[in-house]
Design a protein around this motif. Structure first.
Motif, short mmCIF file in Angstrom:
data_model
loop_
_atom_site.label_atom_id
_atom_site.label_comp_id
_atom_site.label_asym_id
_atom_site.label_seq_id
_atom_site.Cartn_x
_atom_site.Cartn_y
_atom_site.Cartn_z
N SER A 7 0.86 -1.18 0.00
CA SER A 7 0.00 0.00 0.00
C SER A 7 0.89 1.23 0.00
CB SER A 7 -0.93 0.01 1.21
OG SER A 7 -0.19 0.04 2.40
N GLY A 8 0.27 2.39 -0.20
CA GLY A 8 1.01 3.64 -0.15
C GLY A 8 1.36 4.23 -1.50
N GLY A 9 1.05 3.50 -2.56
CA GLY A 9 1.33 4.04 -3.88
C GLY A 9 0.39 5.19 -4.21
N GLY A 10 0.68 5.87 -5.30
CA GLY A 10 -0.17 6.99 -5.73
C GLY A 10 0.55 7.84 -6.74
N SER A 11 0.02 9.04 -6.94
CA SER A 11 0.59 9.99 -7.89
C SER A 11 1.25 11.13 -7.13
CB SER A 11 -0.49 10.53 -8.81
OG SER A 11 -1.05 9.52 -9.61
N VAL A 12 2.42 11.52 -7.59
CA VAL A 12 3.17 12.59 -6.93
C VAL A 12 3.96 13.35 -7.98
CG1 VAL A 12 5.16 11.10 -6.48
CG2 VAL A 12 4.72 13.06 -4.98
N GLN A 13 4.24 14.60 -7.71
CA GLN A 13 5.04 15.40 -8.63
C GLN A 13 6.52 15.09 -8.46
OE1 GLN A 13 3.96 19.50 -7.86
NE2 GLN A 13 2.25 19.41 -9.29
N PRO A 14 7.31 15.34 -9.48
CA PRO A 14 8.76 15.14 -9.36
C PRO A 14 9.32 15.90 -8.15
CG PRO A 14 8.18 15.51 -11.64
CD PRO A 14 6.92 15.76 -10.84
N GLY A 15 10.20 15.24 -7.42
CA GLY A 15 10.76 15.82 -6.21
C GLY A 15 9.99 15.48 -4.96
N GLY A 16 8.82 14.89 -5.13
CA GLY A 16 7.98 14.53 -4.00
C GLY A 16 8.40 13.23 -3.33
N SER A 17 7.61 12.83 -2.34
CA SER A 17 7.91 11.63 -1.56
C SER A 17 6.67 10.75 -1.41
CB SER A 17 8.40 12.01 -0.16
OG SER A 17 9.59 12.76 -0.21
N LEU A 18 6.92 9.47 -1.25
CA LEU A 18 5.89 8.50 -0.92
C LEU A 18 6.50 7.47 0.02
CD1 LEU A 18 4.16 7.70 -4.36
CD2 LEU A 18 3.11 8.86 -2.42
N ARG A 19 5.69 6.88 0.84
CA ARG A 19 6.14 5.75 1.67
C ARG A 19 5.27 4.55 1.37
NH1 ARG A 19 6.36 4.89 8.22
NH2 ARG A 19 4.09 4.69 7.93
N LEU A 20 5.90 3.52 0.84
CA LEU A 20 5.22 2.27 0.57
C LEU A 20 5.29 1.37 1.79
CD1 LEU A 20 6.44 1.44 -3.05
CD2 LEU A 20 4.57 2.94 -2.31
N SER A 21 4.23 0.61 2.00
CA SER A 21 4.18 -0.37 3.08
C SER A 21 3.97 -1.75 2.51
CB SER A 21 3.04 -0.05 4.05
OG SER A 21 3.21 1.22 4.65
N CYS A 22 4.57 -2.72 3.16
CA CYS A 22 4.41 -4.13 2.80
C CYS A 22 4.02 -4.84 4.08
CB CYS A 22 5.70 -4.67 2.21
SG CYS A 22 5.68 -6.45 1.89
N ALA A 23 2.73 -5.11 4.23
CA ALA A 23 2.23 -5.75 5.45
C ALA A 23 2.14 -7.25 5.24
CB ALA A 23 0.86 -5.18 5.80
N ALA A 24 2.71 -8.00 6.17
CA ALA A 24 2.72 -9.44 6.08
C ALA A 24 1.70 -10.05 7.04
CB ALA A 24 4.10 -9.98 6.39
N SER A 25 1.10 -11.14 6.62
CA SER A 25 0.22 -11.90 7.49
C SER A 25 0.50 -13.38 7.29
CB SER A 25 -1.25 -11.59 7.19
OG SER A 25 -1.58 -11.91 5.86
N GLY A 26 0.34 -14.14 8.34
CA GLY A 26 0.56 -15.57 8.25
C GLY A 26 1.98 -16.01 8.56
N PHE A 27 2.88 -15.05 8.74
CA PHE A 27 4.25 -15.40 9.09
C PHE A 27 4.94 -14.19 9.71
CE2 PHE A 27 6.55 -13.16 5.69
CZ PHE A 27 5.53 -12.92 4.79
N PRO A 28 5.92 -14.40 10.58
CA PRO A 28 6.61 -13.27 11.21
C PRO A 28 7.73 -12.74 10.31
CG PRO A 28 7.39 -15.32 12.14
CD PRO A 28 6.33 -15.70 11.16
N LEU A 29 7.68 -11.46 10.00
CA LEU A 29 8.67 -10.88 9.11
C LEU A 29 10.08 -10.95 9.65
CD1 LEU A 29 7.21 -7.65 7.46
CD2 LEU A 29 7.92 -9.79 6.38
#
Length: 128
Positions: A7-29
């Protein structure tokens, strides 16, 4: 059932920032190495970053070094990819992947074939 959800994707202008998340279930990361990859339809995929099972080793692709940061929160069972100074060429579908191998991401950014479990991807678009 092992599952990864980005999750965390989207549209952003050049120079901007995003934070993607990768949530796990069913096992300990904490027992899995996690990699981030990106691929647009019809294009060859590219390794972006990885973090080892212990979290003590991280690696980045040359195109994102100094701009992206990977981190792992074992309490939340989630891996993050902080993306700063985004460029149009960062536009892609981003996937996270997991493997139980303790060797993966120990010395370098391993290829996608080293990973066993994959999320469904999240779109990142960088455009003015």
């Amino acid at each position: 059932q092992l599952q990864l959800v980005e999750s965390g994707g989207g549209s952003v202008q050049p120079g901007g920032s995003l934070r993607l998340s990768c949530a796990a279930s069913g096992f300990p990361l904490q027992h899995f190495a996690i990699g981030w990859f990106r691929r647009a339809p019809g294009k060859e995929g590219e390794g972006v970053s990885c973090i080892s099972d212990s979290g003590g080793s991280t690696h980045y692709g040359d195109s994102v070094k100094g701009r992206f940061t990977i981190s792992k929160d074992n309490d939340k069972n989630t891996v993050y990819l902080q993306m700063n100074s985004l460029k149009p060429e960062d536009t892609d579908i981003y996937y996270c992947a997991a493997t139980a191998s303790s060797y993966t991401c120990s010395g370098y950014l391993d290829p996608a074939a080293e990973y066993d479990f994959w999320g469904q991807g999240t779109q990142v678009t960088v455009s003015s």
